[in-house]
Design an enzyme around this catalytic site. Structure first.
Site, PDB file in Angstrom:
ATOM      1  N   ARG A  61     -19.480  35.906   0.275  1.00 12.42           N
ATOM      2  CA  ARG A  61     -20.612  36.497  -0.676  1.00 12.42           C
ATOM      3  C   ARG A  61     -21.478  35.360  -1.090  1.00 12.42           C
ATOM      4  O   ARG A  61     -21.940  35.512  -2.230  1.00 12.42           O
ATOM      5  CB  ARG A  61     -19.686  37.294  -1.509  1.00 12.42           C
ATOM      6  CG  ARG A  61     -19.006  38.270  -1.251  1.00 12.42           C
ATOM      7  CD  ARG A  61     -19.783  39.741  -0.772  1.00 12.42           C
ATOM      8  NE  ARG A  61     -18.886  40.524  -0.500  1.00 12.42           N
ATOM      9  CZ  ARG A  61     -18.170  40.882   0.527  1.00 12.42           C
ATOM     10  NH1 ARG A  61     -17.834  39.874   1.358  1.00 12.42           N
ATOM     11  NH2 ARG A  61     -17.553  42.253   0.616  1.00 12.42           N
TER      12      ARG A  61
ATOM     13  N   SER B  45     -18.185  45.907  -5.153  1.00  9.85           N
ATOM     14  CA  SER B  45     -17.035  44.859  -5.954  1.00  9.85           C
ATOM     15  C   SER B  45     -17.786  44.111  -6.805  1.00  9.85           C
ATOM     16  O   SER B  45     -18.728  43.652  -6.759  1.00  9.85           O
ATOM     17  CB  SER B  45     -16.513  43.774  -5.073  1.00  9.85           C
ATOM     18  OG  SER B  45     -15.959  44.720  -3.972  1.00  9.85           O
TER      19      SER B  45
ATOM     20  N   GLU C 230     -19.289  38.856  -8.925  1.00 11.39           N
ATOM     21  CA  GLU C 230     -20.116  38.761  -7.446  1.00 11.39           C
ATOM     22  C   GLU C 230     -21.629  39.348  -7.686  1.00 11.39           C
ATOM     23  O   GLU C 230     -22.322  38.907  -7.150  1.00 11.39           O
ATOM     24  CB  GLU C 230     -19.313  39.464  -6.678  1.00 11.39           C
ATOM     25  CG  GLU C 230     -20.015  39.499  -4.924  1.00 11.39           C
ATOM     26  CD  GLU C 230     -19.765  40.935  -4.448  1.00 11.39           C
ATOM     27  OE1 GLU C 230     -20.867  41.216  -4.147  1.00 11.39           O
ATOM     28  OE2 GLU C 230     -18.827  41.362  -4.050  1.00 11.39           O
TER      29      GLU C 230
HETATM   30  N1  EPU Z   1      -5.764  46.951  -4.264  1.00 11.85           N
HETATM   31  C1  EPU Z   1      -5.049  47.384  -5.519  1.00 11.85           C
HETATM   32  N2  EPU Z   1      -5.749  48.000  -6.425  1.00 11.85           N
HETATM   33  C2  EPU Z   1      -6.850  48.196  -6.596  1.00 11.85           C
HETATM   34  C3  EPU Z   1      -8.071  47.909  -5.433  1.00 11.85           C
HETATM   35  C4  EPU Z   1      -7.514  47.294  -4.415  1.00 11.85           C
HETATM   36  O1  EPU Z   1      -3.941  47.208  -5.601  1.00 11.85           O
HETATM   37  O2  EPU Z   1      -7.449  48.687  -7.511  1.00 11.85           O
HETATM   38  C5  EPU Z   1      -5.308  46.243  -3.174  1.00 11.85           C
HETATM   39  C6  EPU Z   1      -5.281  47.338  -1.850  1.00 11.85           C
HETATM   40  O3  EPU Z   1      -4.310  47.928  -2.017  1.00 11.85           O
HETATM   41  C7  EPU Z   1      -5.414  46.048  -1.006  1.00 11.85           C
HETATM   42  C8  EPU Z   1      -6.161  44.904  -1.287  1.00 11.85           C
HETATM   43  O4  EPU Z   1      -6.046  45.211  -2.738  1.00 11.85           O
HETATM   44  O5  EPU Z   1      -3.982  45.774  -0.649  1.00 11.85           O
HETATM   45  C9  EPU Z   1      -7.467  44.928  -0.786  1.00 11.85           C
HETATM   46  O6  EPU Z   1      -8.266  46.259  -1.168  1.00 11.85           O
HETATM   47  P1  EPU Z   1      -9.486  46.927  -0.111  1.00 11.85           P
HETATM   48  O7  EPU Z   1      -9.263  46.821   1.095  1.00 11.85           O
HETATM   49  O8  EPU Z   1     -10.079  48.007  -0.820  1.00 11.85           O
HETATM   50  O9  EPU Z   1     -10.542  45.503  -0.199  1.00 11.85           O
HETATM   51  P2  EPU Z   1     -11.141  44.501  -1.429  1.00 11.85           P
HETATM   52  O10 EPU Z   1     -10.543  42.967  -1.179  1.00 11.85           O
HETATM   53  O11 EPU Z   1     -10.922  45.149  -2.988  1.00 11.85           O
HETATM   54  C10 EPU Z   1     -13.356  43.853  -0.081  1.00 11.85           C
HETATM   55  C11 EPU Z   1     -14.843  43.573  -0.411  1.00 11.85           C
HETATM   56  C12 EPU Z   1     -15.377  44.932  -0.363  1.00 11.85           C
HETATM   57  C13 EPU Z   1     -15.142  45.468   1.106  1.00 11.85           C
HETATM   58  C14 EPU Z   1     -13.775  45.596   1.385  1.00 11.85           C
HETATM   59  C15 EPU Z   1     -13.169  45.841   2.798  1.00 11.85           C
HETATM   60  C16 EPU Z   1     -14.947  41.756  -1.824  1.00 11.85           C
HETATM   61  C17 EPU Z   1     -15.331  41.250  -3.209  1.00 11.85           C
HETATM   62  N3  EPU Z   1     -14.852  43.133  -1.741  1.00 11.85           N
HETATM   63  O12 EPU Z   1     -12.727  44.789  -1.130  1.00 11.85           O
HETATM   64  O13 EPU Z   1     -16.657  44.803  -0.476  1.00 11.85           O
HETATM   65  O14 EPU Z   1     -15.681  46.948   1.299  1.00 11.85           O
HETATM   66  O15 EPU Z   1     -12.966  44.280   1.047  1.00 11.85           O
HETATM   67  O16 EPU Z   1     -13.563  44.964   3.608  1.00 11.85           O
HETATM   68  O17 EPU Z   1     -14.530  40.978  -0.975  1.00 11.85           O
HETATM   69  C18 EPU Z   1     -18.619  44.833  -2.130  1.00 11.85           C
HETATM   70  O18 EPU Z   1     -18.512  43.369  -1.639  1.00 11.85           O
HETATM   71  O19 EPU Z   1     -19.379  45.206  -2.908  1.00 11.85           O
HETATM   72  C19 EPU Z   1     -17.618  45.501  -1.398  1.00 11.85           C
HETATM   73  C20 EPU Z   1     -17.298  46.724  -1.609  1.00 11.85           C
END
Ligand code: EPU
Length: 345
Positions: free
Chosen positions: A162, A236, A341
């Site tokens: 990012r 995010s 971010e």
């Molecule tokens: N999780 C929780 N609780 C929550 C949210 C997430 O326990 O409230 C856990 C999920 O169960 C999972 C892990 O956290 O084990 C990761 O969650 P998720 O797959 O939803 O992805 P993320 O890491 O929260 C990132 C990106 C997103 C992108 C997704 C999918 C960043 C800051 N965010 O989110 O990007 O869509 O992966 O690749 O890296 C964005 O940048 O605006 C964005 C939406």
């Protein structure tokens, strides 16, 4: 260039924050804009794309310039790749669909990300196992000080998680005009992200295709992430933190279920990036009890704690203050300082 005065920015940012700009103008090319800036060198400028990664905390006492440079052109091809140039003001998802319809592969995992083409390299957008830098070829950008158009290769952009030069040392110095992508004629599928594999199975896809992957991504995003047209948000709000392996091992003893991933290597191997673990900020925030929290119209999304939301009339300051409270509680519980971010203006 038509300059409007005292304009509400509510419809120009996906958080739906109702601040005002003293002046506002859209631009479809650089010439008239450059001429205007030459005449008004002292006016403070905020360059806006799709407004999907910005939190306005106050009125803009200057001019908001909305990038509306459009156009999609296939500029060259070889046996493996097609090179496609898109105007920075093109809507990102419409551009992704344009490419998928033509069977140009590489953007499918990045479906349904709000925002514009020009904003994509700024923060090296990423989702479901793919980042922009993997499909990026080059971009042109206008430098506000030397008033020339510069070309940037991927190396020049110094992409990180990012991150790019446009968020760091060149912050507020360049207007991205267009971006050229290098897309594959014969797809290489990225399905390693668990949620994608599960969704493809649910969809009972016979033969894998970029269309099927795009649909899987659209399904996952629509089920997890709030639609900015319905509930204001900027995706995010924080980055996922990367912490040293040793610090992680201590945490894991207390929280054996803590989700973790190897940190991506951006620097050459052998750099001090090695030995870092990436954590899920959403999980850390949820553990602090914030999931679904609401204070006035500012909240933490019910399905994804990493996303802060505006239920209607929240101010940018209220969202910002909530982000501060979230940040402090994660720091207190886990000793980890999250990084925002979203761009705060
Ligand atoms: N999780 C929780 N609780 C929550 C949210 C997430 O326990 O409230 C856990 C999920 O169960 C999972 C892990 O956290 O084990 C990761 O969650 P998720 O797959 O939803 O992805 P993320 O890491 O929260 C990132 C990106 C997103 C992108 C997704 C999918 C960043 C800051 N965010 O989110 O990007 O869509 O992966 O690749 O890296 C964005 O940048 O605006 C964005 C939406």
């Amino acid at each position: 260039m038509q300059i409007r005065e005292n304009i509400s920015l509510r419809q120009y940012n996906t958080f739906g924050i109702d601040v005002r700009a003293r002046y506002f103008s859209a631009f479809a090319g650089i010439d008239t804009l450059a001429a205007w800036m030459e005449k008004n060198p002292k006016v403070k400028r905020v360059i806006l794309g799709g407004g999907s990664n910005i939190l306005f905390t106050k009125n803009v006492d200057g001019i908001v310039l909305k990038n509306e440079i459009v156009g999609i052109d296939e500029i060259k091809e070889d046996d493996t790749y097609v090179y496609v140039r898109a105007g920075a003001g093109e809507n990102w998802h419409r551009f992704v669909q344009y490419c998928i319809q033509r069977n140009w592969a590489g953007l499918e995992n990045l479906s349904l990300i709000p925002g514009s083409v020009g904003a994509a390299p700024m923060q090296n957008i990423g989702a479901y196992g793919v980042e922009l830098q993997e499909v990026f070829n080059s971009l042109s950008a206008y430098h506000l000080h030397d008033k020339k158009v510069h070309n940037f290769t991927a190396g020049d952009c110094a992409f990180g998680y990012r991150e790019s030069v446009f968020k760091k040392q060149y912050k507020d110095q360049f207007i991205i005009l267009n971006v050229t992508f290098r897309l594959r004629k014969h797809p290489v599928f990225h399905t390693s992200y668990g949620a994608i594999r599960e969704e493809l199975e649910k969809m009972q896809v016979g033969e894998l295709s970029i269309q099927a992957i795009a649909q899987a991504v659209i399904n996952i995003r629509s089920s997890k992430l709030p639609d900015p047209a319905v509930i204001g948000n900027a995706g995010s709000f924080f980055k996922n933190p990367e912490i040293p392996q040793k610090q992680f091992e201590v945490l894991q003893k207390t929280y054996p279920a803590i989700p973790h991933y190897p940190a991506r290597q951006y620097a050459v191997s052998g750099s001090d990036d090695q030995g870092f673990i990436k954590l899920a900020a959403g999980w850390l925030i949820e553990q602090c009890g914030w999931k679904g929290f609401r204070r006035g119209d500012a909240g933490v999304h019910v399905n994804q704690s990493l996303v802060l939301v505006n239920y209607g009339k929240a101010t940018g300051k209220e969202i910002y203050n909530l982000s501060g409270d979230v940040l402090h509680s994660v720091h207190k519980k886990f000793g980890i300082l999250l990084e925002r971010e979203v761009n705060i203006v």
